[in-house]
Design a protein around this motif. Sequence first.
Motif, PDB file in Angstrom:
ATOM      1  N   LEU A  84     -87.596  35.880   2.967  1.00  0.00           N
ATOM      2  CA  LEU A  84     -86.758  36.823   3.718  1.00  0.00           C
ATOM      3  C   LEU A  84     -85.325  36.483   3.338  1.00  0.00           C
ATOM      4  CD1 LEU A  84     -88.423  36.891   7.258  1.00  0.00           C
ATOM      5  CD2 LEU A  84     -88.637  38.553   5.403  1.00  0.00           C
ATOM      6  N   ILE A  85     -84.549  37.484   2.942  1.00  0.00           N
ATOM      7  CA  ILE A  85     -83.251  37.168   2.330  1.00  0.00           C
ATOM      8  C   ILE A  85     -82.021  37.695   3.073  1.00  0.00           C
ATOM      9  CG2 ILE A  85     -84.193  36.956   0.001  1.00  0.00           C
ATOM     10  CD1 ILE A  85     -83.026  39.806  -0.511  1.00  0.00           C
ATOM     11  N   ALA A  86     -82.224  38.592   4.026  1.00  0.00           N
ATOM     12  CA  ALA A  86     -81.049  39.185   4.676  1.00  0.00           C
ATOM     13  C   ALA A  86     -80.456  38.211   5.698  1.00  0.00           C
ATOM     14  CB  ALA A  86     -81.433  40.490   5.352  1.00  0.00           C
ATOM     15  N   SER A 124     -84.091  28.595  -4.406  1.00  0.00           N
ATOM     16  CA  SER A 124     -83.187  28.292  -3.307  1.00  0.00           C
ATOM     17  C   SER A 124     -82.040  29.300  -3.398  1.00  0.00           C
ATOM     18  CB  SER A 124     -82.723  26.833  -3.435  1.00  0.00           C
ATOM     19  OG  SER A 124     -81.905  26.474  -2.363  1.00  0.00           O
ATOM     20  N   THR A 125     -80.858  28.945  -3.026  1.00  0.00           N
ATOM     21  CA  THR A 125     -79.739  29.901  -3.018  1.00  0.00           C
ATOM     22  C   THR A 125     -78.412  29.162  -2.903  1.00  0.00           C
ATOM     23  OG1 THR A 125     -78.612  31.508  -1.592  1.00  0.00           O
ATOM     24  CG2 THR A 125     -80.239  30.176  -0.524  1.00  0.00           C
ATOM     25  N   SER A 126     -77.355  29.805  -3.327  1.00  0.00           N
ATOM     26  CA  SER A 126     -76.010  29.228  -3.155  1.00  0.00           C
ATOM     27  C   SER A 126     -75.642  29.122  -1.676  1.00  0.00           C
ATOM     28  CB  SER A 126     -74.984  30.105  -3.865  1.00  0.00           C
ATOM     29  OG  SER A 126     -75.111  31.452  -3.453  1.00  0.00           O
ATOM     30  N   PRO A 148     -79.102  30.961  10.231  1.00  0.00           N
ATOM     31  CA  PRO A 148     -80.519  30.564  10.242  1.00  0.00           C
ATOM     32  C   PRO A 148     -81.151  30.773   8.862  1.00  0.00           C
ATOM     33  CG  PRO A 148     -79.980  31.778  12.218  1.00  0.00           C
ATOM     34  CD  PRO A 148     -78.766  31.863  11.340  1.00  0.00           C
ATOM     35  N   TYR A 149     -80.749  31.854   8.183  1.00  0.00           N
ATOM     36  CA  TYR A 149     -81.276  32.069   6.822  1.00  0.00           C
ATOM     37  C   TYR A 149     -81.008  30.856   5.941  1.00  0.00           C
ATOM     38  CZ  TYR A 149     -81.141  33.444   1.922  1.00  0.00           C
ATOM     39  OH  TYR A 149     -81.320  33.465   0.561  1.00  0.00           O
ATOM     40  N   SER A 150     -79.742  30.420   5.903  1.00  0.00           N
ATOM     41  CA  SER A 150     -79.431  29.311   4.980  1.00  0.00           C
ATOM     42  C   SER A 150     -80.126  28.033   5.428  1.00  0.00           C
ATOM     43  CB  SER A 150     -77.928  29.125   4.797  1.00  0.00           C
ATOM     44  OG  SER A 150     -77.340  28.577   5.944  1.00  0.00           O
ATOM     45  N   THR A 212     -65.071  35.238  -0.993  1.00  0.00           N
ATOM     46  CA  THR A 212     -65.305  35.380  -2.432  1.00  0.00           C
ATOM     47  C   THR A 212     -66.758  35.043  -2.750  1.00  0.00           C
ATOM     48  OG1 THR A 212     -64.799  33.106  -3.042  1.00  0.00           O
ATOM     49  CG2 THR A 212     -62.937  34.639  -2.919  1.00  0.00           C
ATOM     50  N   ARG A 213     -67.242  35.621  -3.835  1.00  0.00           N
ATOM     51  CA  ARG A 213     -68.598  35.346  -4.313  1.00  0.00           C
ATOM     52  C   ARG A 213     -68.569  35.198  -5.831  1.00  0.00           C
ATOM     53  NH1 ARG A 213     -69.095  34.677   0.334  1.00  0.00           N
ATOM     54  NH2 ARG A 213     -70.703  35.426   1.776  1.00  0.00           N
ATOM     55  N   ASP A 214     -69.563  34.464  -6.330  1.00  0.00           N
ATOM     56  CA  ASP A 214     -69.795  34.319  -7.761  1.00  0.00           C
ATOM     57  C   ASP A 214     -70.945  35.269  -8.086  1.00  0.00           C
ATOM     58  OD1 ASP A 214     -70.829  33.435 -10.236  1.00  0.00           O
ATOM     59  OD2 ASP A 214     -70.146  31.377  -9.875  1.00  0.00           O
ATOM     60  N   LEU A 273     -71.248  41.820  12.152  1.00  0.00           N
ATOM     61  CA  LEU A 273     -72.584  41.324  12.468  1.00  0.00           C
ATOM     62  C   LEU A 273     -72.661  39.816  12.256  1.00  0.00           C
ATOM     63  CD1 LEU A 273     -75.013  43.983  10.963  1.00  0.00           C
ATOM     64  CD2 LEU A 273     -74.301  43.672  13.326  1.00  0.00           C
ATOM     65  N   ARG A 274     -71.720  39.287  11.474  1.00  0.00           N
ATOM     66  CA  ARG A 274     -71.750  37.844  11.192  1.00  0.00           C
ATOM     67  C   ARG A 274     -70.673  37.151  12.020  1.00  0.00           C
ATOM     68  NH1 ARG A 274     -73.258  37.429   4.770  1.00  0.00           N
ATOM     69  NH2 ARG A 274     -74.160  39.485   4.694  1.00  0.00           N
ATOM     70  N   PRO A 275     -71.071  36.222  12.890  1.00  0.00           N
ATOM     71  CA  PRO A 275     -70.054  35.485  13.635  1.00  0.00           C
ATOM     72  C   PRO A 275     -69.120  34.742  12.666  1.00  0.00           C
ATOM     73  CG  PRO A 275     -72.267  35.019  14.447  1.00  0.00           C
ATOM     74  CD  PRO A 275     -72.428  35.804  13.200  1.00  0.00           C
ATOM     75  N   PHE A 327     -74.172  50.393   7.168  1.00  0.00           N
ATOM     76  CA  PHE A 327     -73.072  49.442   7.271  1.00  0.00           C
ATOM     77  C   PHE A 327     -73.576  48.146   7.863  1.00  0.00           C
ATOM     78  CE2 PHE A 327     -68.996  47.818   7.437  1.00  0.00           C
ATOM     79  CZ  PHE A 327     -68.778  47.228   8.669  1.00  0.00           C
ATOM     80  N   VAL A 328     -73.532  47.120   7.098  1.00  0.00           N
ATOM     81  CA  VAL A 328     -73.923  45.798   7.615  1.00  0.00           C
ATOM     82  C   VAL A 328     -72.938  44.755   7.121  1.00  0.00           C
ATOM     83  CG1 VAL A 328     -76.372  45.705   8.179  1.00  0.00           C
ATOM     84  CG2 VAL A 328     -75.659  45.892   5.800  1.00  0.00           C
ATOM     85  N   VAL A 329     -72.532  43.887   8.004  1.00  0.00           N
ATOM     86  CA  VAL A 329     -71.680  42.779   7.547  1.00  0.00           C
ATOM     87  C   VAL A 329     -72.300  41.453   7.950  1.00  0.00           C
ATOM     88  CG1 VAL A 329     -69.434  43.839   7.357  1.00  0.00           C
ATOM     89  CG2 VAL A 329     -70.235  43.102   9.575  1.00  0.00           C
TER      90      VAL A 329
END
Length: 329
Positions: A84-86, A124-126, A148-150, A212-214, A273-275, A327-329
């Motif tokens: 699950l990635i979101a 895994s993930t950054s 919780p995802y990370s 920022t993102r890579d 949506l993201r604290p 729209f999701v943040v």
Amino acid sequence: MKKTVLVTGADGFIGSHLTEYLVAQGYKVRAFVYYNSFNSRGWLDTIDEKVKAEIEFFAGDIRDPNGVRTAMEGIEEVYHLAALIAIPYSYHSPDSYVDTNIKGTLNVLQAARQLNTQRVLVTSTSEVYGTAQYVPIDEKHPFQGQSPYSATKIGADRLAESFYRSFDLPVTIVRPFNTYGPRQSARAIIPTIISQLLAGVEEIRLGDLRPTRDLVYVQDTVRGFHAIAKSAKTIGEEINIATQQEISMGELAQQLIQLINPQARIVQEQERLRPEKSEVFRLLGANEKIKQLTGWQPEWGLEKGLEETVGWFREKGKGSGYRADQFVV
Ligand SMILES: Cc1cn([C@H]2C[C@H](O)[C@@H](COP(=O)(O)OP(=O)(O)O[C@H]3O[C@H](C)C(=O)[C@H](O)[C@H]3O)O2)c(=O)[nH]c1=O
């Protein structure tokens, strides 16, 4: 005879590109697909018939140890991508992320141990690094579970390491930075902006413009996976797939606006949506290790990757559930 490899999450965004790439490299792929979506096998249903002939579908659930074990029988090499990635949904349903991401990975590791699987790549993930404490982020950067995802990805990442250390399982932990390209789901930043612009929306609503993102183009990501699997030097290692370039979300949106509709403008949304403490503000990955161990390097610059992605959304993105008002943040 062609070697058969297993890809879990094979109908997902990266998984489907990886499956096609592996077929192009001369493998047969057993595609582990979530049984619930089996009759509409996602993107794998839209690919070339010749490619599909090299794919054996296995409908299962990564949370089911028996099914995972059965899928892995007779397989030497496993690419485990099912997850699950979101990030936003992980605030609402952390337990489903624990089940799929942690227990699902444990099922793959346990089966690999029982079946003596020769090679296991765990995705895994950054996100495991959280906001950069230094840049570029190398594989020794501390972990910070900011969502919780990370946290579940950190759990899966560490379980994989423990199976290497405890049982000598030939595992490699792959940490891709933000991958983008054709077929990505609308919940991610690039498809969200593109689909709004293509639908003629002139006010692009974004959360915070500063993070920022890579950004890694999906073809580079899947080449990275394969390069890692091919090299014996990567066993027991954690490896970033990154371009070592960063861009802010505001700059990214501007670049897409220039490509699609220079009349459009960005509107910063206050509702999030993201604290605040959960938002990962900076991700810029080091790619020295993958270069050194496998010879991989990114081939797609951002401009070319975005053009290709926009082209795909113009052609094929229509009618696939993309909505201009998402729209999701
Ligand atoms: C969708 C969206 C996002 N954003 C912001 C939120 C983040 O600061 C940034 C990137 O968001 P996105 O959801 O595209 O990607 P990440 O939150 O970095 O996470 C993604 O990349 C990592 C590696 C994974 O491991 C995740 O599985 C994957 O979902 O844009 C907005 O401001 N507005 C929007 O509509």
